[in-house]
Design a protein around this motif. Structure first.
Motif, PDB file in Angstrom:
ATOM      1  N   ILE A 120     -21.474  -7.051  45.121  1.00  0.00           N
ATOM      2  CA  ILE A 120     -21.720  -7.653  43.807  1.00  0.00           C
ATOM      3  C   ILE A 120     -20.951  -8.962  43.730  1.00  0.00           C
ATOM      4  O   ILE A 120     -19.742  -8.995  43.983  1.00  0.00           O
ATOM      5  CB  ILE A 120     -21.263  -6.706  42.678  1.00  0.00           C
ATOM      6  CG1 ILE A 120     -22.000  -5.372  42.767  1.00  0.00           C
ATOM      7  CG2 ILE A 120     -21.479  -7.346  41.317  1.00  0.00           C
ATOM      8  CD1 ILE A 120     -21.491  -4.318  41.796  1.00  0.00           C
ATOM      9  N   SER A 145     -14.357  -3.253  31.953  1.00  0.00           N
ATOM     10  CA  SER A 145     -14.930  -2.236  32.841  1.00  0.00           C
ATOM     11  C   SER A 145     -16.264  -2.734  33.365  1.00  0.00           C
ATOM     12  O   SER A 145     -16.862  -3.657  32.795  1.00  0.00           O
ATOM     13  CB  SER A 145     -15.106  -0.906  32.097  1.00  0.00           C
ATOM     14  OG  SER A 145     -16.012  -1.063  31.011  1.00  0.00           O
ATOM     15  N   GLY A 146     -16.741  -2.139  34.445  1.00  0.00           N
ATOM     16  CA  GLY A 146     -18.021  -2.508  35.025  1.00  0.00           C
ATOM     17  C   GLY A 146     -18.055  -2.231  36.514  1.00  0.00           C
ATOM     18  O   GLY A 146     -17.058  -1.837  37.123  1.00  0.00           O
ATOM     19  N   ASP A 147     -19.222  -2.438  37.076  1.00  0.00           N
ATOM     20  CA  ASP A 147     -19.378  -2.198  38.511  1.00  0.00           C
ATOM     21  C   ASP A 147     -18.529  -3.147  39.342  1.00  0.00           C
ATOM     22  O   ASP A 147     -18.065  -2.791  40.436  1.00  0.00           O
ATOM     23  CB  ASP A 147     -20.853  -2.331  38.905  1.00  0.00           C
ATOM     24  CG  ASP A 147     -21.716  -1.210  38.355  1.00  0.00           C
ATOM     25  OD1 ASP A 147     -21.159  -0.143  38.034  1.00  0.00           O
ATOM     26  OD2 ASP A 147     -22.938  -1.410  38.245  1.00  0.00           O
ATOM     27  N   ASP A 148     -18.359  -4.364  38.859  1.00  0.00           N
ATOM     28  CA  ASP A 148     -17.529  -5.304  39.606  1.00  0.00           C
ATOM     29  C   ASP A 148     -16.059  -4.873  39.604  1.00  0.00           C
ATOM     30  O   ASP A 148     -15.357  -5.063  40.601  1.00  0.00           O
ATOM     31  CB  ASP A 148     -17.689  -6.715  39.061  1.00  0.00           C
ATOM     32  CG  ASP A 148     -17.360  -6.823  37.582  1.00  0.00           C
ATOM     33  OD1 ASP A 148     -17.413  -5.783  36.888  1.00  0.00           O
ATOM     34  OD2 ASP A 148     -17.076  -7.936  37.098  1.00  0.00           O
ATOM     35  N   ALA A 158     -15.096  -1.709  39.465  1.00  0.00           N
ATOM     36  CA  ALA A 158     -15.072  -0.593  40.411  1.00  0.00           C
ATOM     37  C   ALA A 158     -15.064  -1.114  41.851  1.00  0.00           C
ATOM     38  O   ALA A 158     -14.386  -0.557  42.725  1.00  0.00           O
ATOM     39  CB  ALA A 158     -16.280   0.310  40.183  1.00  0.00           C
ATOM     40  N   GLN A 159     -15.792  -2.194  42.100  1.00  0.00           N
ATOM     41  CA  GLN A 159     -15.814  -2.789  43.435  1.00  0.00           C
ATOM     42  C   GLN A 159     -14.454  -3.356  43.795  1.00  0.00           C
ATOM     43  O   GLN A 159     -14.003  -3.236  44.940  1.00  0.00           O
ATOM     44  CB  GLN A 159     -16.889  -3.876  43.470  1.00  0.00           C
ATOM     45  CG  GLN A 159     -17.101  -4.511  44.819  1.00  0.00           C
ATOM     46  CD  GLN A 159     -18.323  -5.420  44.849  1.00  0.00           C
ATOM     47  OE1 GLN A 159     -19.384  -5.017  45.281  1.00  0.00           O
ATOM     48  NE2 GLN A 159     -18.157  -6.639  44.370  1.00  0.00           N
ATOM     49  N   HIS A 188     -12.578   5.202  36.837  1.00  0.00           N
ATOM     50  CA  HIS A 188     -13.410   4.439  37.773  1.00  0.00           C
ATOM     51  C   HIS A 188     -14.109   3.290  37.052  1.00  0.00           C
ATOM     52  O   HIS A 188     -14.811   3.487  36.065  1.00  0.00           O
ATOM     53  CB  HIS A 188     -14.456   5.364  38.410  1.00  0.00           C
ATOM     54  CG  HIS A 188     -15.311   4.681  39.424  1.00  0.00           C
ATOM     55  ND1 HIS A 188     -14.846   4.262  40.639  1.00  0.00           N
ATOM     56  CD2 HIS A 188     -16.631   4.310  39.384  1.00  0.00           C
ATOM     57  CE1 HIS A 188     -15.810   3.688  41.328  1.00  0.00           C
ATOM     58  NE2 HIS A 188     -16.908   3.703  40.585  1.00  0.00           N
ATOM     59  N   GLY A 189     -13.868   2.081  37.568  1.00  0.00           N
ATOM     60  CA  GLY A 189     -14.506   0.907  36.998  1.00  0.00           C
ATOM     61  C   GLY A 189     -13.820   0.355  35.771  1.00  0.00           C
ATOM     62  O   GLY A 189     -14.376  -0.541  35.118  1.00  0.00           O
TER      63      GLY A 189
END
Length: 445
Positions: free
Chosen positions: A163, A174-177, A179-180, A197-198
């Motif tokens: 991402i 928070s977000g997928d980024d 979490a990455q 997580h995230g």
């Protein structure tokens, strides 16, 4: 009268001397006459000899009809043979290919993060970025969390992730980024869990502080222009500015460009990276379709650099016709030249061959047009071989070779054929037939 008779009896061939010359003159006259007679005899003998030689030459030129037919008859056919060999055969296919860098990633810092709140430097948040140091060179392979360049005293680095880093990552967000980011910090041994997580919370902040300590730079904090707003609950907290970090789909990355000079104001990319390592696409002649298959070994040679590398065929794509938008193509990238200067493979249709590298390739291969030698078939060891011209195919589809014995006699030996390469064919005697290395086989006449 009696005296006259005696004189006549004594010299019947003499005549009475004529008045005039003396006796010496008579001798000279007789000698000249004799010489003339001798010359005449020699002339007649020479003429006879010449006539004899002429007759002999004419006789030699004259041939009987039978002799003329014999002289013009085709010569008796001679047999051309070759020796049966014993060797290892390998069939190869040679083609050209282009080495490229795969996906590229460019980083352009737009703002300078503030680090004063944690006792770091004195960077004025929001000042215009200036390139201050180059910490890597073109061609270098750089791992995650290793500084590439420095602008206004701040580092540029990469972390693994698919991402893109499209925003500053701040505490409370928070977000997928996020979490990455947590996953990348965990791979570095800096994050051990503890946050949802995230979600960017206390454990993530500690990991970010540890990251910048490893980089050797002051920790960026919220409160400056780079950290204003967002989801931060308080100023002066650690965060990850998007101007300093980029996610790369695969790490390590390779530096392929450093366009700015030290001291330049940053108005564009300061570093360009290649991800996924070197990529090689070969251009296979469609007539070889079905011959090259996945798993075959590939030898790569750059004649320009004198470099070689090893790889294996990973896939053979469908027909590509460069410039034909409606033709069958595996991807648009394959239809254009790798260097952007023209159609791939000179505009000639091809089957794209992708390879998987073996070991590490020299980065100097990037951008090179190379020779690819693919081993399509090979024998496991030494086998009997004969020239292709020695193979006879009968109406019954059986194959054989004609062996010539030392006494000139000939006999056929049934064989089965195997791998062919460089004009030679692997042969195996069928049944109880015998064929040995060194035997002579007919290849023509």
């Amino acid at each position: 009268m009696a005296d006259l008779m005696k004189s006549a009896d004594a010299a019947p061939w003499q005549t009475a001397p004529e008045p005039g010359p003396t006796a010496g003159g008579d001798r000279t006259a007789r000698t000249s006459a004799l010489a003339r007679r001798r010359r005449g005899v020699l002339a007649v003998a020479s003429a006879a000899a010449l006539l004899s030689l002429g007759g002999l030459g004419g006789a030699m030129l004259v041939k009987s009809p039978a002799q003329a037919a014999a002289d013009t008859r085709a010569p008796k056919a001679s047999v051309i043979t070759a020796s049966v060999g014993s060797e290892r055969l390998a069939r190869t296919v040679v083609l050209r290919g282009d080495v490229t860098s795969g996906a590229t990633l460019s980083i352009t810092p737009t703002e300078v993060a503030d680090s004063r709140a944690l006792g770091g430097g004195t960077n004025p948040g929001g000042s215009s970025p200036v390139l201050t140091r180059k910490l890597a060179h073109v061609g270098d392979t750089v791992k995650a969390a290793e500084p590439l360049v420095e602008f206004s005293g701040r580092p540029v680095y990469v972390l693994p992730g698919r991402i893109p880093a499209y925003r500053d990552m701040l505490p409370g967000e928070s977000g997928d980024d996020i979490a990455q980011l947590q996953g990348a910090l965990a791979k570095l041994g800096l994050y051990h869990g503890g946050d949802k997580h995230g979600y960017f919370d206390t454990a993530t902040k500690k990991a970010v502080v540890a990251l910048y300590h490893r980089l050797g730079y002051p920790v960026p904090v919220t409160g400056g222009s780079a950290g204003k707003g967002g989801g931060s609950k308080a100023a002066g907290e650690p965060f990850v500015p998007s101007s300093e970090m980029a996610f790369a789909s695969s790490v390590p990355v390779r530096v392929v460009g450093l366009p700015a000079a030290v001291g330049d104001k940053v108005s564009g990319p300061v570093v360009s990276l290649a991800t996924g390592g070197l990529k090689l696409t070969g251009y296979l002649d469609p007539s070889y379709q079905g011959l090259v298959k996945e798993g075959m070994k590939v030898r790569i040679t750059s004649e320009t650099l004198g470099l070689t590398a090893s790889a294996g065929v990973s896939s053979v794509g469908e027909l590509v016709t460069p410039g034909d938008k409606t033709g069958s193509q595996t991807s648009g990238d394959n239809a254009s030249a790798q260097d952007g200067n023209g159609p791939a493979n000179g505009g000639v249709p091809y089957l794209p061959v992708q390879v998987t590298r073996i070991g590490t390739w020299d980065n100097r291969l990037d951008g090179q047009n190379v020779r690819m030698t693919i081993t399509a078939a090979a024998t496991t060891g030494a086998v009997l071989t004969v020239p292709e011209a020695a193979i006879n195919a009968g109406a019954d589809a059986r194959t054989s070779v004609t062996v010539v014995a030392p006494d000139g006699s000939q006999h056929r030996v049934r064989v089965t054929v195997g791998v062919s390469a460089d004009g030679k064919v692997q042969v195996t005697p069928a049944g109880t037939a015998r064929l040995r290395a060194g035997d002579r086989v007919v290849v023509g006449q």
